[in-house]
Design a protein around this motif. Structure first.
Motif, PDB file in Angstrom:
ATOM      1  N   THR A   1       0.845  -1.183   0.000  1.00 36.46           N
ATOM      2  CA  THR A   1       0.000   0.000   0.000  1.00 36.46           C
ATOM      3  C   THR A   1       0.885   1.239   0.000  1.00 36.46           C
ATOM      4  O   THR A   1       2.113   1.131  -0.101  1.00 36.46           O
ATOM      5  CB  THR A   1      -0.960  -0.023   1.218  1.00 36.46           C
ATOM      6  N   ALA A   2       0.287   2.411   0.082  1.00 35.26           N
ATOM      7  CA  ALA A   2       1.065   3.661   0.082  1.00 35.26           C
ATOM      8  C   ALA A   2       0.136   4.813   0.432  1.00 35.26           C
ATOM      9  O   ALA A   2      -1.062   4.762   0.119  1.00 35.26           O
ATOM     10  CB  ALA A   2       1.674   3.909  -1.306  1.00 35.26           C
ATOM     11  N   PRO A   3       0.698   5.876   1.021  1.00 37.23           N
ATOM     12  CA  PRO A   3      -0.120   7.080   1.225  1.00 37.23           C
ATOM     13  C   PRO A   3      -0.673   7.614  -0.101  1.00 37.23           C
ATOM     14  O   PRO A   3      -1.755   8.197  -0.134  1.00 37.23           O
ATOM     15  CB  PRO A   3       0.876   8.076   1.842  1.00 37.23           C
TER      16      PRO A   3
ATOM     17  N   TRP B   1      -0.316 -10.645   8.391  1.00 37.90           N
ATOM     18  CA  TRP B   1       0.087  -9.936   7.181  1.00 37.90           C
ATOM     19  C   TRP B   1       1.460  -9.293   7.292  1.00 37.90           C
ATOM     20  O   TRP B   1       1.842  -8.823   8.366  1.00 37.90           O
ATOM     21  CB  TRP B   1      -0.927  -8.815   6.871  1.00 37.90           C
ATOM     22  N   VAL B   2       2.162  -9.274   6.191  1.00 38.54           N
ATOM     23  CA  VAL B   2       3.368  -8.464   6.030  1.00 38.54           C
ATOM     24  C   VAL B   2       2.921  -7.222   5.262  1.00 38.54           C
ATOM     25  O   VAL B   2       2.469  -7.337   4.112  1.00 38.54           O
ATOM     26  CB  VAL B   2       4.447  -9.222   5.231  1.00 38.54           C
ATOM     27  N   ILE B   3       2.993  -6.061   5.907  1.00 38.30           N
ATOM     28  CA  ILE B   3       2.472  -4.843   5.275  1.00 38.30           C
ATOM     29  C   ILE B   3       3.633  -3.957   4.818  1.00 38.30           C
ATOM     30  O   ILE B   3       4.515  -3.609   5.598  1.00 38.30           O
ATOM     31  CB  ILE B   3       1.550  -4.059   6.228  1.00 38.30           C
ATOM     32  N   CYS B   4       3.577  -3.623   3.543  1.00 39.21           N
ATOM     33  CA  CYS B   4       4.557  -2.712   2.941  1.00 39.21           C
ATOM     34  C   CYS B   4       3.851  -1.401   2.609  1.00 39.21           C
ATOM     35  O   CYS B   4       2.851  -1.400   1.890  1.00 39.21           O
ATOM     36  CB  CYS B   4       5.098  -3.346   1.653  1.00 39.21           C
ATOM     37  N   SER B   5       4.350  -0.296   3.177  1.00 41.44           N
ATOM     38  CA  SER B   5       3.825   1.009   2.755  1.00 41.44           C
ATOM     39  C   SER B   5       4.989   1.876   2.253  1.00 41.44           C
ATOM     40  O   SER B   5       6.098   1.374   2.102  1.00 41.44           O
ATOM     41  CB  SER B   5       3.038   1.686   3.875  1.00 41.44           C
ATOM     42  N   LYS B   6       4.687   3.139   1.989  1.00 42.01           N
ATOM     43  CA  LYS B   6       5.711   3.980   1.344  1.00 42.01           C
ATOM     44  C   LYS B   6       5.734   5.368   1.951  1.00 42.01           C
ATOM     45  O   LYS B   6       4.859   5.730   2.749  1.00 42.01           O
ATOM     46  CB  LYS B   6       5.440   4.036  -0.164  1.00 42.01           C
TER      47      LYS B   6
ATOM     48  N   ASP C   1       7.530  14.784  -1.354  1.00 40.57           N
ATOM     49  CA  ASP C   1       8.295  15.393  -0.261  1.00 40.57           C
ATOM     50  C   ASP C   1       9.149  14.291   0.339  1.00 40.57           C
ATOM     51  O   ASP C   1       8.617  13.362   0.955  1.00 40.57           O
ATOM     52  CB  ASP C   1       7.341  15.996   0.785  1.00 40.57           C
ATOM     53  N   PHE C   2      10.451  14.385   0.137  1.00 42.79           N
ATOM     54  CA  PHE C   2      11.366  13.346   0.613  1.00 42.79           C
ATOM     55  C   PHE C   2      12.145  13.798   1.851  1.00 42.79           C
ATOM     56  O   PHE C   2      13.106  13.145   2.241  1.00 42.79           O
ATOM     57  CB  PHE C   2      12.341  12.963  -0.513  1.00 42.79           C
TER      58      PHE C   2
ATOM     59  N   SER D   1       5.069  10.961   7.881  1.00 42.95           N
ATOM     60  CA  SER D   1       4.344  10.042   7.000  1.00 42.95           C
ATOM     61  C   SER D   1       4.296   8.636   7.608  1.00 42.95           C
ATOM     62  O   SER D   1       3.253   7.968   7.584  1.00 42.95           O
ATOM     63  CB  SER D   1       5.028  10.024   5.625  1.00 42.95           C
ATOM     64  N   VAL D   2       5.427   8.183   8.156  1.00 46.34           N
ATOM     65  CA  VAL D   2       5.441   6.839   8.776  1.00 46.34           C
ATOM     66  C   VAL D   2       4.502   6.814   9.991  1.00 46.34           C
ATOM     67  O   VAL D   2       3.724   5.862  10.154  1.00 46.34           O
ATOM     68  CB  VAL D   2       6.887   6.430   9.163  1.00 46.34           C
ATOM     69  N   LEU D   3       4.536   7.867  10.799  1.00 52.88           N
ATOM     70  CA  LEU D   3       3.648   7.897  11.972  1.00 52.88           C
ATOM     71  C   LEU D   3       2.176   7.882  11.528  1.00 52.88           C
ATOM     72  O   LEU D   3       1.330   7.213  12.116  1.00 52.88           O
ATOM     73  CB  LEU D   3       3.948   9.118  12.848  1.00 52.88           C
ATOM     74  N   ARG D   4       1.890   8.589  10.440  1.00 54.29           N
ATOM     75  CA  ARG D   4       0.512   8.601   9.901  1.00 54.29           C
ATOM     76  C   ARG D   4       0.138   7.217   9.355  1.00 54.29           C
ATOM     77  O   ARG D   4      -0.982   6.743   9.584  1.00 54.29           O
ATOM     78  CB  ARG D   4       0.421   9.658   8.801  1.00 54.29           C
ATOM     79  N   SER D   5       1.069   6.549   8.675  1.00 58.18           N
ATOM     80  CA  SER D   5       0.776   5.194   8.166  1.00 58.18           C
ATOM     81  C   SER D   5       0.493   4.241   9.325  1.00 58.18           C
ATOM     82  O   SER D   5      -0.407   3.398   9.240  1.00 58.18           O
ATOM     83  CB  SER D   5       1.951   4.661   7.336  1.00 58.18           C
TER      84      SER D   5
END
Ligand SMILES: NC(=O)c1ccc[n+]([C@@H]2O[C@H](COP(=O)([O-])OP(=O)(O)OC[C@H]3O[C@@H](n4cnc5c(N)ncnc54)[C@H](OP(=O)(O)O)[C@@H]3O)[C@@H](O)[C@H]2O)c1
Length: 256
Positions: free
Chosen positions: A61-63, A83-88, A101-102, A110-114
Motif C-alpha cells: 500500500t502507500a499514502p 500480514w506483512v504490510i509494505c507502505s511507502k 516530499d522526501f 508520513s510513517v507515523l501517519r501510516s
C-alpha cells in the motif's frame, strides 16, 4: 521453489505473490487501460479473505494510494499478525495530483501517519516512493537515513526504495534492505538491479509483473518468479477470480 520466501536478509518471509492495493483506494491518475470503481467494503473484505485463503501474506500500500491505507487498517482489524504490510513515503496524492516530499521531517510524519491509518505499532516494510530522480533522493534528501532511524526505533522492520532507474536501483541495493523494481516481459532493463540484489541478499518486490494488465499471466509470472533474487511479485487486482488465477499460475511456476 517454495511459496514462502525470504525477503533478502530481513528475516521476513513473504508469499511469492503479494497483493497490490492501489485499486482499493484510488481510481484517478492511474495508467490502467480501463477505468474502474473502487470496491465497496464487502467486496474489499472478500478480496482480502480470498488472498489470505490463497496463502498470500504480503500487502502493498502507500499514502499515495488514496484511501488504501485507511481501508486496510479498518478491514484488517484483528488480523494484523497474519500480514506483512509494505507502505511507502515520499508521494502524496491530493485532489487528483501527486506531489513529492522526501525530507526527513515529512518521512517521519508520513510513517507515523501510516502507523495510525493501518492501526499497527510497526510497519514491516517502508519504501521510498520515487518520483523518478532516484539518485538525487538517495544521495541528497536524507530520506533513507530517516527510515534507518525509524527502524532503529522499532517503528519499521525493513526499509528500501521503489526505484525507477537502473542507476537508482543499483544505488538503492547497496544501502537498503529491500528494492521494489519493474521487471516484466516488456520491460527487462532493471534486470541488473535484480541480479545485484540477489548477490547482496536484498529483498526484491517486483511491481507491474503483468505490465499493469497488458501481459499474459502465465508467462508473465514465470519470467518474474523464476528469476533468482525475486522475493515476491506484487500483483494489483480487485477481482478475486483474477487473484485466484494469478496464484494458480504462480504455483505452477514454482512447482515446475
Ligand atoms: N511503487 C511504485 O511506484 C508502484 C508503481 C506501480 C505499482 N506498484 C505496486 O505494484 C502493484 C502492481 O502494479 P500494477 O497494478 O500497475 O500492475 P500489474 O500487477 O502488472 O497489473 C495489474 C492489472 O492487471 C489486471 N489483472 C491482474 N490479474 C489478472 C488476471 N488474472 N487476468 C486479467 N487481468 C488481471 C488487474 O485488473 P483487475 O483488477 O481487473 O484484475 C490490474 O488492472 C500495485 O498495486 C502497487 O501495489 C507500485
Amino acid at each position: 521453489m517454495s511459496w514462502l520466501r525470504p525477503l533478502g536478509s530481513t528475516g521476513i518471509q513473504v508469499s511469492a505473490l503479494g497483493l497490490g492495493t492501489v485499486k482499493l483506494g484510488r481510481n484517478q491518475g492511474l495508467r490502467y487501460a480501463t477505468g474502474f470503481t473502487l470496491p465497496d467494503d464487502a467486496s474489499a473484505t472478500h478480496l482480502l479473505d480470498r488472498a489470505r485463503a490463497l496463502g498470500i501474506n504480503l500487502l502493498d500500500t502507500a499514502p499515495a494510494y488514496g484511501s488504501s491505507e485507511e481501508r486496510l487498517g479498518q478491514l484488517l482489524a484483528g488480523q494484523r499478525q497474519h500480514w506483512v504490510i509494505c507502505s511507502k513515503v515520499g508521494e502524496e496524492f491530493e485532489q487528483g495530483q501527486s506531489r513529492f516530499d522526501f525530507s526527513p521531517q515529512h518521512t517521519r510524519a508520513s510513517v507515523l501517519r501510516s502507523l495510525r491509518r493501518l492501526r499497527t505499532d510497526v510497519l514491516d516494510i517502508v519504501l521510498v516512493h520515487s518520483d523518478g530522480d532516484d539518485l538525487q533522493i538517495i544521495e541528497r534528501m536524507g530520506t533513507l537515513e530517516a527510515l534507518a532511524q525509524l527502524k532503529a526505533e522499532g517503528l519499521l522492520r525493513a526499509y528500501g526504495m521503489s526505484t525507477k532507474t537502473v542507476a537508482g536501483g543499483l544505488a538503492a541495493a547497496s544501502v537498503c534492505d529491500v528494492v521494489m523494481l519493474t521487471y516484466n516481459l516488456q520491460q527487462r532493463e532493471e534486470l541488473p538491479v535484480l541480479e545485484r540484489c540477489y548477490q547482496l541478499r536484498r529483498g526484491v518486490l517486483v511491481k507491474k509483473a503483468l505490465g499493469s494488465g497488458q501481459l499474459p499471466v502465465d508467462t508473465g509470472l514465470a519470467l518474474v518468479l523464476a528469476q533468482p533474487g525475486t522475493s515476491a511479485a506484487v500483483v494489483g487486482t480487485i477481482d478475486p477470480a483474477h487473484l485466484q488465477a494469478d496464484v494458480e499460475a504462480a504455483r505452477r511456476v514454482l512447482d515446475s
